[in-house]
Structure formats: C-alpha cells, structure tokens
Design an enzyme around this catalytic site. Structure first.
Site, PDB file in Angstrom:
ATOM      1  CG  ASP A 225      -1.887   1.089   1.289  1.00 37.74           C
ATOM      2  OD1 ASP A 225      -2.763   1.104   0.415  1.00 37.74           O
ATOM      3  OD2 ASP A 225      -1.801   1.937   2.201  1.00 37.74           O
ATOM      4  CD  GLU A 283      15.904 -14.233   3.943  1.00 45.23           C
ATOM      5  OE1 GLU A 283      15.057 -14.725   4.744  1.00 45.23           O
ATOM      6  OE2 GLU A 283      16.572 -13.208   4.193  1.00 45.23           O
TER       7      GLU A 283
END
Length: 575
Positions: A225, A283
């Site tokens: 956002d 990751e």
C-alpha cells in the site's frame, strides 16, 4: 461500416515471453475486499471463514491468485488500512487459525494468495504510537514517527503546509500530559494513521520481520500500500502541489508541481527498502512476489519500482485512468509495454479496485471513464445499461492483453457502484474529512450478491450487510448468472479459460492498423482482439472465426461478422 483488410498492416509492440516463466508474469489476480466478500459469522461483515467458503467460486472462475485487502488487527478507522498489529487477524475477520485454513484451502484449489501490507503508516492504536505519545518529545519512541514542533511563536501552526490525501491538514497536534499543546505528528491520510519515519533502522527491521512472519505461514506475496510513500524529502519542505489517490499518465513527463510529485512521495530512498525486501523474498521458494501500489508518473518512473532487484509488479493506474477513447487507450497500452519491457517486468492491467468507482459505472457517465470521487444522491447517475455494455467491452480488451490482469471482486458479475447510497450511511473517512465534498469509496465496497432471492443476497446467513445493497442487484447475483449463456459471469469465465488455453498472458502483441480511430485491434499469439469504441459496426476479416464476444455479434446476409459499437470480439484465423 469499417471493413478490415484480410492482410492488414501489423506493428510489433511487445514480444512474446515464455509460457513457463514466473507465475506472476501472466497471472490473473482477484482482489478480495474481506469485509464485503462473504460473511460466515452472520454479523454482516465479511470474514476469513466466509472467504474460505467461496474460494470454489474463484477456482471455477479461473483466476490464478487472490489478493486480500487488510484483515489485520485494527480499529477500522480506514477499513483496516490503519493497522494496530501486523502479526494478528482482527477478531472482526476471524483468527490466525482461520487465516491458515483459508490459505491451505486456496493452495489446494491451485490459487496463490497475496496479502496487503501497509508500511507508510500505522494505526494510532499501534503499541509504538501509544508508547510515543506516552514518552513525550525527544524520546526514542517518538523517533519511529514524524513528530515535529509547530511553526509560529507559540508552535500553533503545522510544521509545514502539506495536506492530507483524505482532506484537511496532514498534521495533528498532540496534548502533553499537563494539558498543554505539544508536538505535531504527520499523517498523509487520516489523523488516526500516523506516518512512520522510514529513516529509522528499527522501522526497517520491524517490517522485514513482518514479511517473514507471513512468508513463514505460506503466503505467495504482498501488495504494498502506498508503495511510493514512506520516505520523505529531508527537512519536510513546504509544497503547494496536489496529491490524489490514483494518478495516470502516458510516458510523457509530468507537469512540475502536478500529480503525486511532492516531497512526500516517490523519493529515491524507497528503492533501497524494496531491494532489501527483494532479498527477504528470495530466501523463500516459489517465486514470491511484491506488488507496488505506486501512484507516480510518468510510466518510465513507475517502472523503477519493478527493476530486477526490486518488486515484481506495479499497478498500471495509467490504464485505469484513461477515458473511453480508442486513441488514448492505444497510447497508454503502447507506452506501458515500452516502459515495462525496458526493465524486463510484466505489464499489469486493472480497471477497478476498492479505491475507485467501478468501471461499470464510470463508463456509463456522460464523460465515460471519468473518475469522480464517489457518486451519490444529487450527482450525475450513470446509464447502467450502457455502462455494463462498455465494461464488458473493456474487460475483454484488458484480458486479451499480454501481462498480468487484476479483477476487483464482483466485476465478474458486472456490478455497478451503489450510486444512491444515503450519505448518513457512509463510512469512508474521505467523506467526513472533506465535509462531504468527496462522496468517498463506500459505493464500490458494498457486500457482494451471491443469491438473488436470499436476504442480503446470500452475503450473510442472517441477511445483515454492513452497507445496504441496491435492490436491483438481484439480477447481478451469481446464481442468476451461473450457467446462463452470455451472462457477464459466463463471459468472464470463458475469457479466462481461453486466455489460459491460448497463452495470452505470456503472449506478444501486434497492432492491426487501418481500422479507424475508434477501433483498437491487435493480435496476441493466434487470437485477434477487436474492440470497437465507435458508433459504427466493424467487419471482421474473412477467415476469422469468433471465439468470444462481449455482446451478441451480428452476421450479415453475406456471412460477414460484425463487431457492434461498444463491443469486443476475440477471433481466430482459420484460413
């Protein structure tokens, strides 16, 4: 009547990619606004178990992923975009166990899940902000936010002249424990949404931990956002420009001082944040994605957010903001590919979301495609029939384009806005902060109709809905459209199936020329898309068989196939 030459001139705009690329490059992503999607508890507000109960609908529709607007713990001052705890579910929507059950069900149905992240500001009920208020000026707790002394001899004037996007000043003054006026804090949105100071290392590490919390639970990505916010220019200088929720442009340079170009937006420092987040997602397996809600212009600046080491997608608000005008749409489509291809990112397409009047209503206005800040009593009322016809035309045009497409909940039903909602029922803070000058976004957030003859149209087992639904929505309900040939729902479902089978999302695009200024025509792989925005019908070329049309297409006595006004046809050459 315009006739297409059987061998029209073509111009390559975008080269096809691999159909085996990362999922987000060509995905169709469906936005769920949780409080308005489906209510399982019966309190009239949508919730996570309600979403889980309706995931079969999304699988049947044929989308690839679901994006959830905020469901975090929040006082709901801005419908959940004021987050009090980023690691918990608000009881209004359920529990973390409910979230896990929803995620597991979605994955079992082959749907990926993207969740909203709101990093520009927190709720004023967040433990950090409460600690900042208690600790007082100069404290480490206040350093996480943007507290400043006021101007003037007694500090009674705001620290600068910035205005809130929701109306009024972007600063609120605090009160010290002894009752005297204190420092001011910045809030680019509502006063209950204080902005964080992203120069503070603790803020950065906190949000990287929040990312890992949800990635560990199995989410497939995040929609960010106000992704162009967060970092502010040093010194927080005055600025006399105007900021707005959504801006769109082609690839030309923005006019200085206009649009969202001020010292509170699109600062170079935001890109360091997203490079760090890119490493966090790396990751984890499975091509996790970051999606930028960035209201910046021109497009060449927007695509800085989707360079290879930053985010994966950015919303293409330039497309959403373009009026119902074929030359303008051709310009923004071509500019979008030019900008995105330059950085190796997919282009995204979107027509509606929770912040704008639905496109079925916008396109029914006297100025089709204009974007009022909500529609209510006393405002121009859209032509509902014409708006839906144009919305279906626009949707088939969008879904025929290569790239990733976003659908807003209910658009597959052809829902218009609730344009006659009583003002005393409105809840959007923008309505109140502007004294009603902006109607706000409630009209596009009304609960969905699932069953035409049920109380609340099947949204809730009790029939209760947090905002009232227009009576005429009975004809838009899912059960009134499922299995009905030519309905908006079945048209969307057919389009998504054809899009997937034909590889249109990863395809290339060639313009077809010579069709007239009011026609948008292109070839994507072996599918011809013709959208007629003019007043006269267009003839498809010989040998082009219709696959799908946004309205019933006509066939002349000589066998020629016509594309009527405000209609899109998908076809395939067989000779």
């Amino acid at each position: 009547m315009t006739t297409i030459d059987t061998r029209p001139l073509r111009t390559l705009v975008h080269t096809a990619g691999s159909p085996d690329g990362e999922w987000w490059r060509d995905a169709v992503i469906y936005q769920v606004y949780p409080r308005s999607f489906a209510d399982a508890s019966g309190d009239g507000i949508g919730d996570l178990p309600g979403i889980t109960s309706r995931l079969d609908h999304l699988a049947e529709l044929g989308v690839d992923a679901v994006w959830l607007s905020p469901f975090y713990r929040s006082p709901q001052a801005d419908a959940g975009y004021d987050v009090a705890d980023y690691r918990d579910v608000d009881p209004l929507f359920g529990t973390l166990d409910d979230f896990d059950a929803m995620l597991e069900r979605a994955h079992r149905l082959g749907l990926r899940v993207i969740v909203d992240l709101v990093p520009n500001h927190t709720s004023d009920e967040h433990v950090w902000f409460q600690a900042a208020l208690a600790a007082g000026p100069g404290s480490p707790e206040r350093a996480r936010y943007l507290f400043r002394d006021g101007r003037g001899v007694d500090g009674s004037e705001p620290p600068n002249n910035w205005q809130s996007i929701f109306g009024g000043p972007a600063w609120t003054r605090t009160t010290d424990p002894d009752g005297t006026p204190g420092e001011w804090y910045l809030h680019l949105f509502d006063s209950r949404q204080p902005d964080l100071d992203w120069e503070h290392p603790e803020v950065r590490s906190e949000f990287e931990d929040v990312l890992r919390f949800w990635l560990d639970r199995g989410v497939d990505g995040f929609r960010i956002d106000v992704a162009h916010g967060m970092v502010k220019a040093p010194g927080l200088p005055d600025w006399d420009g105007h900021v707005s929720m959504i801006e769109g442009s082609d690839d030309t340079e923005a006019v200085s001082g206009s649009g969202n170009q001020g010292p509170m937006f699109d600062q170079d420092g935001v890109h360091d944040i997203y490079r760090a987040w890119n490493k966090v997602l790396a990751e984890y397996p499975g091509d996790r994605a970051l999606v930028a809600e960035a209201w910046v212009e021109p497009l060449s600046r927007l695509t800085r957010y989707v360079r290879p080491d930053e985010m994966q997608q950015a919303f293409n608000f330039a497309f959403l903001a373009t009026h119902w005008d074929a030359p303008a749409l051709r310009t923004v489509v071509e500019a979008s590919y030019r900008a995105s291809d330059a950085v190796g990112a997919p282009t995204t397409w979107v027509l509606s979301n929770h912040d704008v009047v639905r496109h079925a209503s916008r396109l029914g206005l006297a100025e089709p495609g204009s974007r009022p800040n909500g529609i209510g009593h006393g405002d121009e009322q859209p032509d509902e029939t014409l708006g839906l016809r144009r919305a279906r035309c626009a949707s088939l045009l969008m879904l025929g384009l290569p790239g990733s497409a976003y659908l807003y909940q209910g658009e597959e039903l052809g829902l218009p806005d609730h344009t006659s909602l009583d003002d005393d029922l409105r809840q959007d803070p923008a309505f109140f902060r502007t004294g009603g000058a902006e109607r706000g976004r409630d009209g596009c957030r009304v609960p969905l109709p699932w069953a035409s003859d049920a109380d609340g149209f099947g949204f809730s087992p009790t029939g209760v809905t947090w905002l009232p639904q227009p009576a005429e929505w009975a004809s838009y309900a899912l059960d009134a459209q499922r299995g009905v040939a030519g309905s908006t729902y079945e048209t969307y479902r057919s389009a998504l199936q054809l899009r997937r089978e034909s590889g249109l999302g990863s395809g290339g695009m060639e313009w077809l020329h010579g069709l007239g200024d009011d026609v948008i025509a292109f070839v994507n792989r072996d599918v011809l898309v013709v959208a007629n925005l003019g007043t006269e019908p267009v003839v498809l070329p010989e040998g082009a068989d219709v696959l799908l049309a946004s309205v019933d297409h006509a066939v002349d006595a000589d066998g020629t196939v016509l594309v009527p006004s405000d209609a899109t046809v998908w076809a395939r050459f067989t000779v």
